[in-house]
Design a protein around this motif. Sequence first.
Motif, PDB file in Angstrom:
ATOM      1  N   THR B 306      45.174  70.110  20.848  1.00  0.00           N
ATOM      2  CA  THR B 306      44.938  68.670  20.944  1.00  0.00           C
ATOM      3  C   THR B 306      45.862  68.107  22.006  1.00  0.00           C
ATOM      4  OG1 THR B 306      46.687  67.850  19.493  1.00  0.00           O
ATOM      5  CG2 THR B 306      44.722  68.725  18.415  1.00  0.00           C
ATOM      6  N   HIS B 307      45.706  66.819  22.273  1.00  0.00           N
ATOM      7  CA  HIS B 307      46.557  66.189  23.285  1.00  0.00           C
ATOM      8  C   HIS B 307      47.999  66.056  22.811  1.00  0.00           C
ATOM      9  CE1 HIS B 307      46.114  62.770  20.617  1.00  0.00           C
ATOM     10  NE2 HIS B 307      47.016  62.130  21.313  1.00  0.00           N
ATOM     11  N   ARG B 308      48.236  66.253  21.500  1.00  0.00           N
ATOM     12  CA  ARG B 308      49.572  65.959  20.981  1.00  0.00           C
ATOM     13  C   ARG B 308      50.231  67.093  20.210  1.00  0.00           C
ATOM     14  NH1 ARG B 308      48.801  61.637  16.029  1.00  0.00           N
ATOM     15  NH2 ARG B 308      47.667  62.980  14.617  1.00  0.00           N
ATOM     16  N   ASP B 511      48.623  60.545  28.143  1.00  0.00           N
ATOM     17  CA  ASP B 511      47.574  60.980  27.220  1.00  0.00           C
ATOM     18  C   ASP B 511      47.619  62.475  26.924  1.00  0.00           C
ATOM     19  OD1 ASP B 511      46.582  62.063  29.501  1.00  0.00           O
ATOM     20  OD2 ASP B 511      44.785  60.814  29.601  1.00  0.00           O
ATOM     21  N   SER B 512      48.653  63.160  27.404  1.00  0.00           N
ATOM     22  CA  SER B 512      48.787  64.570  27.051  1.00  0.00           C
ATOM     23  C   SER B 512      50.242  64.970  26.928  1.00  0.00           C
ATOM     24  CB  SER B 512      48.122  65.456  28.106  1.00  0.00           C
ATOM     25  OG  SER B 512      48.472  66.812  27.866  1.00  0.00           O
TER      26      SER B 512
END
Lengths: 528, 528
Positions: B306-308, B511-512
């Motif tokens: 995921t981005h996180r 966003d990443s």
Amino acid sequence: MSAEPPPASAAAEELTADLAPATQPTPSKKQLKKSARKAERAAQRQQQPIQQQPPPPGAEDPFAANYGDVPVEDTQSKAVTGLSWTEVRDLDAAAAAAARSVLVRGFAQEIRSLGRMAFVVLREGRSSVQCVLAAGAGAGVSAQMVAFAKSLTRESVVDVEGVVSFPKELLVGTTQQARIVEIQVRKIYCISRAIPTLPFNLEDAARSEAEFLKPGGQQFPRVGQDTRLNYRAFEIRTPTNQAVLRISTQVQRKSENFCGQKTLMRYIPQNFSVEQAKLHKQMAIVGGCRRVFEVGPVFRAETSRTHRHLCEFTGLDVEMEIKEHYFEVCDVVDGLFVSIFKHLAEKCKEELETINSQYPFEPLKYLEQTLRLTYEEGMQMLKEAGTEIEPMGDLNTEAEKKLGRLVKEKYGTDFFILHRYPSAVRPFYTMPCYDNPAYSNSFDVFLRGEEIISGAQRIHTPGMLAKRAEERGIEASTMSAYMESFSFGAPLHGGFGAGLERVVMLLCGLDSIRMVSMFPRDAHRLSP
Amino acid sequence: MSAEPPPASAAAEELTADLAPATQPTPSKKQLKKSARKAERAAQRQQQPIQQQPPPPGAEDPFAANYGDVPVEDTQSKAVTGLSWTEVRDLDAAAAAAARSVLVRGFAQEIRSLGRMAFVVLREGRSSVQCVLAAGAGAGVSAQMVAFAKSLTRESVVDVEGVVSFPKELLVGTTQQARIVEIQVRKIYCISRAIPTLPFNLEDAARSEAEFLKPGGQQFPRVGQDTRLNYRAFEIRTPTNQAVLRISTQVQRKSENFCGQKTLMRYIPQNFSVEQAKLHKQMAIVGGCRRVFEVGPVFRAETSRTHRHLCEFTGLDVEMEIKEHYFEVCDVVDGLFVSIFKHLAEKCKEELETINSQYPFEPLKYLEQTLRLTYEEGMQMLKEAGTEIEPMGDLNTEAEKKLGRLVKEKYGTDFFILHRYPSAVRPFYTMPCYDNPAYSNSFDVFLRGEEIISGAQRIHTPGMLAKRAEERGIEASTMSAYMESFSFGAPLHGGFGAGLERVVMLLCGLDSIRMVSMFPRDAHRLSP
């Protein structure tokens, strides 16, 4: 509360029956487990409001609300009461003179009984204070309350409310005796009751060799290193352990602050292994980060079990651009360590004394400007003292120690840098000397005759790097991103790495690195 | 020097033939390797004293010693010369007014050619300066020297000696233009020559979405995330990357300083995994360490991409004694994060602007006293806004984001604490609420609608802990040292953990999370 134990009517006295004599040999793990289970059951029954306990025969207690085991639900964040706790270390003569009312929390280090009186020594951090309960009219202390205090187990967590006062007699064995205060107890509650049979007595774990050698000293049980480490979460309550951990913290913080002030950019680390971390740090320099450092855990599959090796340690690693010479890296080592020495002498005097009183050591000697010797000079000193070393080999532990003694005699320092090591004993990415490739732009740093740091200028030209890797039989394809990165324009750079546990061990003159790591790991130990 | 390449007579011009047009598509890895090898060979031939190079036909150069590729042996710590380098960021109008002579080192960000003149933009950190060479009598600059400057490859490491001056025209694309200075070059040497075909152009990696949307903007190549990460040691040279890394460093340092000032004892860490570290920290509290913290790498076998999420991140973990309520832990979170927000606004203004100009984001809104909502209150807000959540379940990412928006609308903050989570979604060692064991003394903290912290009061009574472990099917024997430690007298305690990369990602509105980690690792990426 579903998690609450069912009500029962065990008296506090039931626990004291289990109390082991202070000098009994360390119980076996099985015995411990058995007594732990027993105590657990007893403690569960106990963790009820004391009001529900039957009063001693023939006595209704009007002060029943002033003592007892705190029910579990009262420890579950029931309310923010606004109550204010005082630190034990803040109890002083001024508080006693003002007869100040205080609330303190600590471990019950000792519980003594004297007729209608009870004495509970509460310890918080490395400070402790004697709390006195004397049954009698006027003071609000009942015989049942004194009995409750006497029933406390050592190392239980206890809240005491009372009045700070000057004691009638000089106290022995509490840190606040210099300030000569004690607490006249008005209320006393047990927050968490320790099992009556602890793994060992903390006093035994805190005894110095000198105490064992005194007349009658041989009767004291010795707590061996394995037993200590098996119960590490308990053992670290001793003053020496607390002092060592605090010094570790200070060395770590000072390192971070020094590096931060020197505008070393912090590196966000990936520490698979010592080597991988080194390569990543070099890549950060290629990436224009200029100066990076990291303080964090490092893992190494160390098979040798020595006094100074661990599989996990706290690495301090620095990598930095240099303009022209690896001495720029030595300058950072120099500045950092001299500042650590000064910081500890100033901020950790008490801790060093605590350690010294259990494990005596010589004060550290160092120079304002750290001595730098070449490897050849070091070899020459050893040779003149009768120790011949393989000229292109490395120093073994014994030779290191001897060199340390020779340097101390000649230059009066426990701390020095040895540079221009033979290339053969350094990693492939070490920059060779311009005038003789058999030697390298590298250095080791010694503290009390043991190596604590390795550092060097690194090769920044992809051609030379590839050649050196090949000569060592290292397959360049296993590190292609690393090798390739130097072709994007690479600054001259160098760096060093230190293991902080070893640094602290030597600073404190300890003979085992296992006394410095919170939960040491080696080939033979993976728990706790 | 055995490591020296053999002398050869390649002219600098040979390299420029390889120069790729600025906007060519990213070359394949194979192409790169081929051109890297070619450039390597050329560079090796080049790394000879410029004096040995044949002068251009028909011209003996009296200034031949003033430029050239620095021979490798001169980069091998040959001498401590006492030369003094100036930082590019320190070049200012005062230096220009005084026509100060300086020596600077940097990456050759851009090389421009204009008739008998050459312009080299040197970048050091996030600062850059234009260096001007104009061939002509008097200035000591020969046509050959200008030719050498023109032959430099982008991103090579270059030393420039010259005089600081005011330029005739306003410069574009250098950070020192506000101070409007440039350097009139007297000497120029290449320390490390970059391959002519770099993985991509740094300008392309530094372009904002707005630039792509401008007329003609679609012609710019986009550098994808995988390409960036494959060449991470190169990519981090962009201004945004440098700014993000500096902010990361500041967040980390501020965390350490805040925790240090709050007399949190530093924990010497063993981070096998998130969970293991948590247990060890609790054991440190049992051991009387009172307050511990750690900032260091944490490994988690994270399968979701995921981005996180990352498999490796920098954990900030705190564990501390509490007197009576987990709000004492929330107070530390509150104080720490508000101080981080203020620190960044004050100390990292430029860095935030740099990031904002490539990846625009909203300024962060927060309250001096951090908002605390119960989980039930949060669910009610979502319900009223039309989102029904399983009452004893956890929030999914979408619900978190929505709650973040609702809280921001109602309370004007991007940062808040949600507490009293259902027990079912928290680890077994989480203390249940005193009034309802279906809820727990736990909390999560949200930043811009994403969870950044989990924290809680921990169970300190061995009986309750064993019971909870059993209910979850956890075999107590797998953690016997941990379970047993609570029977030695255990303080009430709680703690929290945060992932700093995620914190920085959200602070910077990125966003990443892969833009924050130096060398990100996930289930699909293990290199570089």
